[in-house]
Scaffold this motif. Sequence first.
Motif, PDB file in Angstrom:
ATOM      1  N   GLY A 118       0.714  -1.147  -0.085  1.00 54.30           N
ATOM      2  CA  GLY A 118       0.108  -0.030  -0.190  1.00 54.30           C
ATOM      3  C   GLY A 118       0.775   1.248  -0.173  1.00 54.30           C
ATOM      4  N   ARG A 119       2.034   1.249   0.653  1.00 60.32           N
ATOM      5  CA  ARG A 119       2.917   2.381   0.767  1.00 60.32           C
ATOM      6  C   ARG A 119       3.437   2.725  -0.406  1.00 60.32           C
ATOM      7  NH1 ARG A 119       7.362   1.704   4.991  1.00 60.32           N
ATOM      8  NH2 ARG A 119       5.749   1.746   6.386  1.00 60.32           N
ATOM      9  N   VAL A 120       3.799   1.513  -1.215  1.00 59.07           N
ATOM     10  CA  VAL A 120       4.595   1.584  -2.559  1.00 59.07           C
ATOM     11  C   VAL A 120       3.479   2.103  -3.527  1.00 59.07           C
ATOM     12  CG1 VAL A 120       5.628   0.236  -4.497  1.00 59.07           C
ATOM     13  CG2 VAL A 120       6.137  -0.360  -2.196  1.00 59.07           C
ATOM     14  N   LEU A 121       2.344   1.648  -3.511  1.00 59.97           N
ATOM     15  CA  LEU A 121       1.532   2.008  -4.579  1.00 59.97           C
ATOM     16  C   LEU A 121       1.027   3.775  -4.216  1.00 59.97           C
ATOM     17  CD1 LEU A 121      -0.287   1.512  -7.013  1.00 59.97           C
ATOM     18  CD2 LEU A 121      -2.015   0.625  -5.390  1.00 59.97           C
ATOM     19  N   THR A 122       0.734   3.966  -2.976  1.00 58.64           N
ATOM     20  CA  THR A 122       0.303   5.180  -2.656  1.00 58.64           C
ATOM     21  C   THR A 122       1.758   6.206  -3.150  1.00 58.64           C
ATOM     22  OG1 THR A 122      -0.849   4.632  -0.676  1.00 58.64           O
ATOM     23  CG2 THR A 122       0.336   7.096  -0.672  1.00 58.64           C
ATOM     24  N   ALA A 123       2.721   6.061  -2.928  1.00 53.80           N
ATOM     25  CA  ALA A 123       3.968   6.614  -3.140  1.00 53.80           C
ATOM     26  C   ALA A 123       4.105   6.983  -4.748  1.00 53.80           C
ATOM     27  CB  ALA A 123       5.540   6.086  -2.811  1.00 53.80           C
ATOM     28  N   LYS A 124       3.861   5.973  -5.610  1.00 57.17           N
ATOM     29  CA  LYS A 124       3.921   6.043  -7.037  1.00 57.17           C
ATOM     30  C   LYS A 124       2.697   6.948  -7.521  1.00 57.17           C
ATOM     31  CE  LYS A 124       5.703   1.506  -8.415  1.00 57.17           C
ATOM     32  NZ  LYS A 124       6.906   1.891  -8.938  1.00 57.17           N
ATOM     33  N   ALA A 125       1.532   6.634  -6.808  1.00 59.98           N
ATOM     34  CA  ALA A 125       0.528   7.507  -7.297  1.00 59.98           C
ATOM     35  C   ALA A 125       0.691   8.873  -6.963  1.00 59.98           C
ATOM     36  CB  ALA A 125      -0.943   6.822  -6.694  1.00 59.98           C
ATOM     37  N   ALA A 126       1.250   9.207  -5.791  1.00 59.37           N
ATOM     38  CA  ALA A 126       1.306  10.659  -5.260  1.00 59.37           C
ATOM     39  C   ALA A 126       2.198  11.321  -6.273  1.00 59.37           C
ATOM     40  CB  ALA A 126       1.823  10.722  -3.968  1.00 59.37           C
ATOM     41  N   VAL A 127       3.402  10.782  -6.323  1.00 57.20           N
ATOM     42  CA  VAL A 127       4.538  11.387  -7.336  1.00 57.20           C
ATOM     43  C   VAL A 127       4.096  11.466  -8.634  1.00 57.20           C
ATOM     44  CG1 VAL A 127       6.728  10.866  -8.263  1.00 57.20           C
ATOM     45  CG2 VAL A 127       6.304  10.633  -5.708  1.00 57.20           C
ATOM     46  N   PHE A 128       3.288  10.405  -9.278  1.00 59.33           N
ATOM     47  CA  PHE A 128       3.152  10.800 -10.663  1.00 59.33           C
ATOM     48  C   PHE A 128       2.137  11.707 -10.960  1.00 59.33           C
ATOM     49  CE2 PHE A 128      -0.207   9.324 -13.634  1.00 59.33           C
ATOM     50  CZ  PHE A 128       0.488   9.626 -14.862  1.00 59.33           C
ATOM     51  N   PHE A 129       0.919  11.757 -10.031  1.00 56.11           N
ATOM     52  CA  PHE A 129      -0.002  12.642 -10.108  1.00 56.11           C
ATOM     53  C   PHE A 129       0.436  13.985  -9.986  1.00 56.11           C
ATOM     54  CE2 PHE A 129      -3.368  15.263  -8.385  1.00 56.11           C
ATOM     55  CZ  PHE A 129      -4.238  14.864  -9.095  1.00 56.11           C
ATOM     56  N   LEU A 130       1.139  14.458  -8.915  1.00 56.02           N
ATOM     57  CA  LEU A 130       1.787  15.824  -8.877  1.00 56.02           C
ATOM     58  C   LEU A 130       2.728  16.105  -9.918  1.00 56.02           C
ATOM     59  CD1 LEU A 130       2.757  15.730  -5.205  1.00 56.02           C
ATOM     60  CD2 LEU A 130       0.706  16.873  -6.185  1.00 56.02           C
ATOM     61  N   LEU A 131       3.481  15.294 -10.515  1.00 58.13           N
ATOM     62  CA  LEU A 131       4.455  15.570 -11.636  1.00 58.13           C
ATOM     63  C   LEU A 131       3.537  15.891 -12.827  1.00 58.13           C
ATOM     64  CD1 LEU A 131       7.178  15.683 -12.994  1.00 58.13           C
ATOM     65  CD2 LEU A 131       6.989  13.306 -13.459  1.00 58.13           C
ATOM     66  N   VAL A 132       2.651  14.982 -13.079  1.00 50.22           N
ATOM     67  CA  VAL A 132       1.783  15.329 -14.540  1.00 50.22           C
ATOM     68  C   VAL A 132       0.945  16.520 -14.184  1.00 50.22           C
ATOM     69  CG1 VAL A 132      -0.216  14.342 -15.831  1.00 50.22           C
ATOM     70  CG2 VAL A 132       1.733  12.723 -14.881  1.00 50.22           C
ATOM     71  N   PHE A 133       0.311  16.586 -13.105  1.00 52.47           N
ATOM     72  CA  PHE A 133      -0.546  17.818 -12.786  1.00 52.47           C
ATOM     73  C   PHE A 133       0.271  19.174 -13.267  1.00 52.47           C
ATOM     74  CE2 PHE A 133      -1.829  21.293  -9.595  1.00 52.47           C
ATOM     75  CZ  PHE A 133      -3.055  21.576 -10.281  1.00 52.47           C
ATOM     76  N   THR A 134       1.517  19.431 -12.437  1.00 52.75           N
ATOM     77  CA  THR A 134       2.178  20.362 -12.589  1.00 52.75           C
ATOM     78  C   THR A 134       2.708  20.817 -13.900  1.00 52.75           C
ATOM     79  OG1 THR A 134       3.232  20.055 -10.244  1.00 52.75           O
ATOM     80  CG2 THR A 134       4.422  21.591 -11.823  1.00 52.75           C
ATOM     81  N   ILE A 135       3.181  19.857 -14.749  1.00 49.57           N
ATOM     82  CA  ILE A 135       3.409  19.698 -15.996  1.00 49.57           C
ATOM     83  C   ILE A 135       2.234  20.178 -17.012  1.00 49.57           C
ATOM     84  CG2 ILE A 135       4.525  18.756 -18.228  1.00 49.57           C
ATOM     85  CD1 ILE A 135       6.510  17.353 -16.412  1.00 49.57           C
ATOM     86  N   THR A 136       1.171  19.559 -16.796  1.00 52.01           N
ATOM     87  CA  THR A 136       0.105  19.853 -17.605  1.00 52.01           C
ATOM     88  C   THR A 136      -0.428  21.279 -17.402  1.00 52.01           C
ATOM     89  OG1 THR A 136      -0.424  17.260 -17.458  1.00 52.01           O
ATOM     90  CG2 THR A 136      -2.311  18.945 -18.240  1.00 52.01           C
ATOM     91  N   THR A 137      -0.507  21.683 -16.276  1.00 50.73           N
ATOM     92  CA  THR A 137      -1.059  22.991 -15.734  1.00 50.73           C
ATOM     93  C   THR A 137      -0.293  23.984 -16.352  1.00 50.73           C
ATOM     94  OG1 THR A 137      -2.096  22.137 -13.796  1.00 50.73           O
ATOM     95  CG2 THR A 137      -1.723  24.500 -13.817  1.00 50.73           C
ATOM     96  N   VAL A 138       1.182  23.963 -16.268  1.00 50.65           N
ATOM     97  CA  VAL A 138       1.764  24.848 -16.579  1.00 50.65           C
ATOM     98  C   VAL A 138       1.853  24.928 -18.376  1.00 50.65           C
ATOM     99  CG1 VAL A 138       4.310  25.461 -16.996  1.00 50.65           C
ATOM    100  CG2 VAL A 138       3.521  24.803 -14.865  1.00 50.65           C
ATOM    101  N   THR A 139       1.958  23.881 -19.135  1.00 50.61           N
ATOM    102  CA  THR A 139       1.838  23.784 -20.561  1.00 50.61           C
ATOM    103  C   THR A 139       0.593  24.400 -20.898  1.00 50.61           C
ATOM    104  OG1 THR A 139       3.244  21.809 -20.256  1.00 50.61           O
ATOM    105  CG2 THR A 139       2.021  22.292 -22.532  1.00 50.61           C
ATOM    106  N   THR A 140      -0.829  24.076 -20.165  1.00 49.08           N
ATOM    107  CA  THR A 140      -2.003  24.601 -20.628  1.00 49.08           C
ATOM    108  C   THR A 140      -2.170  25.993 -20.420  1.00 49.08           C
ATOM    109  OG1 THR A 140      -2.816  23.747 -18.623  1.00 49.08           O
ATOM    110  CG2 THR A 140      -3.230  22.481 -20.529  1.00 49.08           C
ATOM    111  N   GLY A 141      -1.422  26.490 -19.398  1.00 51.40           N
ATOM    112  CA  GLY A 141      -1.497  27.856 -18.908  1.00 51.40           C
ATOM    113  C   GLY A 141      -0.757  28.749 -20.071  1.00 51.40           C
ATOM    114  N   LEU A 142       0.500  28.195 -20.557  1.00 47.91           N
ATOM    115  CA  LEU A 142       1.241  28.903 -21.550  1.00 47.91           C
ATOM    116  C   LEU A 142       0.415  28.962 -22.798  1.00 47.91           C
ATOM    117  CD1 LEU A 142       3.902  30.270 -22.359  1.00 47.91           C
ATOM    118  CD2 LEU A 142       4.868  27.898 -22.798  1.00 47.91           C
TER     119      LEU A 142
END
Length: 275
Positions: A118-142
């Motif tokens: 559960g800890r492994v999957l939580t860490a994978k999900a959190a890191v992936f979600f935050l990375l994609v959210f940040t890059i997508t938001t910045v790109t769509t904003g630009l």
Amino acid sequence: MSTPYQQPGSYASPIPVRGAHLGDALASEWTKIRSVRSTIWTLSVMIVLVLGIGLAVAALVSAAGESAELGDESVLGMGFFGILPGSICVMTLGVLTISSEYGTGMIRTTLTACPSRGRVLTAKAAVFFLLVFTITTVTTGLVAVMQNAMVEAGEPTGDEWLRATVGVGLYVASLGLLSLAVGGMLRHSAGAITTMIGLMLLPLVAAMFMFSESLQDVQEFLLAWAIPSQLIGIYGEAAAGGSSGPIGWEPVWIMLGLSLVALGGAYATMSSRDV
């Protein structure tokens, strides 16, 4: 002088030892996701598609001038044309984030270092979600800023700006999280990627061939609730073409809820079977 007998395993290390926690798992997953080539390639292609297609559409509309007939309508909806193919890159990365470890056997090392699945999957999900959210938001904003500057149209409202940037970022990151969960359940990269692409495109393709009047309600449902239609709906009612599907922030919460349910299934699957 004889030395006293020492029981096996009684050695005490001078280095302080502490138990592993979620922060360690997050650091490990961040190191993995930023050091593999699949992350660099998929996100780079996504950025190129979102920027390139978005700006190309804006340039075409700007060149059309008054014939485009935008009037007071916002131009932010044009960001959809780039974000749709870009989201396929995110789905691919979401699957590879977990399924590639099963394919190479790296998951055994991961679970040896951190037995809590559960800890492994939580860490994978959190890191992936935050990375994609940040890059997508910045790109769509630009893209949104440049499209608004290139095309003469109505000034977007604050909520339209928020939905076209943060809203789209949340939706795409949630879609990627859904892909990660499917990859965790199937444990096969090609199968999970095919499943996600089918989930995105199959409803629209199936609806196109429903010519029977008895299937009209099913056709309208598929057209209104398909993933591309939900992406259009984030940009507003006018961009969604007046369909009966979710509009505004509704698609974001729907996709986030689906991804959390799928993530729960991935938790259950990982905990109930061997590596």
